[in-house]
Design a protein around this motif. Structure first.
Motif, short mmCIF file in Angstrom:
data_model
loop_
_atom_site.label_atom_id
_atom_site.label_comp_id
_atom_site.label_asym_id
_atom_site.label_seq_id
_atom_site.Cartn_x
_atom_site.Cartn_y
_atom_site.Cartn_z
N GLY A 143 60.57 58.06 60.19
CA GLY A 143 59.27 58.38 60.19
C GLY A 143 58.95 58.30 58.94
O GLY A 143 58.27 59.75 58.82
N VAL A 144 59.66 59.19 57.88
CA VAL A 144 59.44 59.56 57.13
C VAL A 144 58.16 58.42 55.85
O VAL A 144 58.70 57.92 55.52
N GLU A 178 55.07 69.01 56.00
CA GLU A 178 56.03 69.11 54.86
C GLU A 178 57.88 69.46 55.25
O GLU A 178 58.46 68.68 55.28
N ILE A 179 57.51 70.72 55.85
CA ILE A 179 58.49 71.16 56.26
C ILE A 179 58.82 70.09 57.67
O ILE A 179 60.73 69.64 57.44
N ALA A 180 58.32 69.36 58.36
CA ALA A 180 59.18 68.65 59.36
C ALA A 180 59.82 67.63 58.70
O ALA A 180 60.67 67.58 59.80
N MET A 181 58.85 66.92 58.07
CA MET A 181 59.44 65.64 56.72
C MET A 181 60.56 65.98 56.22
O MET A 181 61.35 65.07 56.97
N PRO A 202 52.28 64.26 52.28
CA PRO A 202 53.83 64.16 51.14
C PRO A 202 54.39 63.08 51.31
O PRO A 202 54.37 62.11 52.60
N TYR A 203 55.22 62.61 50.79
CA TYR A 203 56.19 61.59 50.63
C TYR A 203 57.47 62.40 50.03
O TYR A 203 58.51 63.14 49.31
N VAL A 204 58.86 61.18 50.52
CA VAL A 204 60.27 61.46 50.16
C VAL A 204 60.39 60.47 48.97
O VAL A 204 60.37 59.33 49.29
#
Length: 341
Positions: free
Chosen positions: A84-85, A263-266, A295-297
């Protein structure tokens, strides 16, 4: 023990010690953790049966499986997506697959073209939207890496987020090399002034990391309708490079306290998605100042540099070396607390 003393101590132990190793050794010695050199002259920490070595940013903290997964960006993306990221859609193509690669890219332009593993920014082509630029970028990456990763471009401000044992330890907002006009000076003069500020900053990271005036800068200026002898207006920001590498003039501003709960959770979900990932640097795009929606990684680095969090260009220093040592050797932390009581 001061850092200068630690550096001399490591030299006496015949340990190859850069800034990262010196910081980690310093924090370990404070906690009574044994420090010695192994047969490869690497910094080695040991307490009981727990032994960890460091060689620059490389270490044996992360499990081998985690290191292998993060080595390949498309594999990392699939693992994160399954948890789910948010990760931009991407595909890896062979060096002879430029036509199918362009057909995939053309469905939703612009795209990013980069190596599927490794790379430090030099071969990352961002915001490619025309076939001629795509062809040049694809060929350059293919020649160097053998394969090419094509990725959907997403909006956002670039951040580096450090994870230590599943928790966010620090974050930095990374800003590409730039100058700000004063209405009088040419861009060439503004670059020279910025470089003098970097040399005088007493910040060990920035003293030697000057902004180079090269073909990349000239090309970047040309894209903005300017040249080195142009005089930008007061307050006008002029970009000199597209990547934010500090080594080529970029800046890292501490942003730890600016991270939002989601954002921290992701970021922390990344550690759960990749088995055995204990320490990592995440390249994230975060929505800031009207740039980006979520947010994206982008990437996960299993051998992150931590020195930048100690010496940011702006904002408070974060003692992530101490956090790392405490996470690796929690018993030593408890022992140190007992002794100080």
């Amino acid at each position: 023990m001061e850092l200068s003393q630690t550096r001399r101590y490591l030299s006496d132990l015949d340990i190859r010690a850069g800034s990262t190793a010196t910081l980690i050794a310093n924090r370990a010695i404070r906690r009574g953790i044994a420090v010695y050199s192994d047969d490869r002259q690497r910094l080695t920490l040991q307490r009981g049966k727990r032994r960890v070595w460091f060689d620059g940013a490389q270490s044996n903290i992360n499990k081998v499986l985690a290191q292998r997964c993060t080595r390949f960006k498309d594999v990392t993306a699939r693992l994160l997506r399954d948890h789910g990221v948010n990760v931009p859609e991407n595909v890896v193509f062979g060096a002879d697959q430029i036509r199918p690669a362009w057909e995939w890219a053309a469905r939703a332009l612009p795209v990013v073209v980069k190596p599927p593993n490794g790379g430090k920014g030099a071969l990352v082509h961002v915001g490619v939207s025309e076939f001629s630029a795509f062809e040049n970028a694809f060929s350059a990456v293919a020649e160097s890496a053998g394969e090419v990763l094509v990725e959907r471009f997403v909006e956002g401000e670039e951040h580096r987020v450090l994870l230590i044992y599943g928790k966010v330890a620090a974050a930095q907002r990374r800003v590409p090399a730039h100058v700000v006009g004063n209405g009088r000076s040419t861009i060439q003069k503004l670059i020279e002034k910025k470089n003098r500020l970097r040399r005088k900053s007493k910040n060990r990271i920035y003293i030697e990391a000057q902004i180079p005036v090269d073909a990349v800068v000239v090309s970047q200026l040309d894209a903005q309708g300017m040249r080195l002898d142009s005089v930008p207006s007061r307050g006008q920001r002029v970009w000199l490079r597209s990547n934010s590498n500090v080594s080529s003039g970029g800046e890292a501003h501490d942003a730890t306290d600016e991270l939002r709960a989601d954002e921290i959770a992701m970021a922390e979900e990344v550690a759960r998605a990749i088995p055995g990932l204990r320490v990592a640097g995440l390249d994230m795009l975060l929505p800031r100042d009207g740039n980006g929606d979520e947010p994206y990684v982008l990437e996960v680095n299993s051998s992150p540099l931590i020195i930048g969090h100690h010496y940011p260009w702006a904002g408070p220093s974060r003692d992530v070396a101490a956090l790392l040592v405490e996470a690796m050797f929690p018993a030593a932390k408890n022992a140190a607390s007992t002794r100080s009581d």
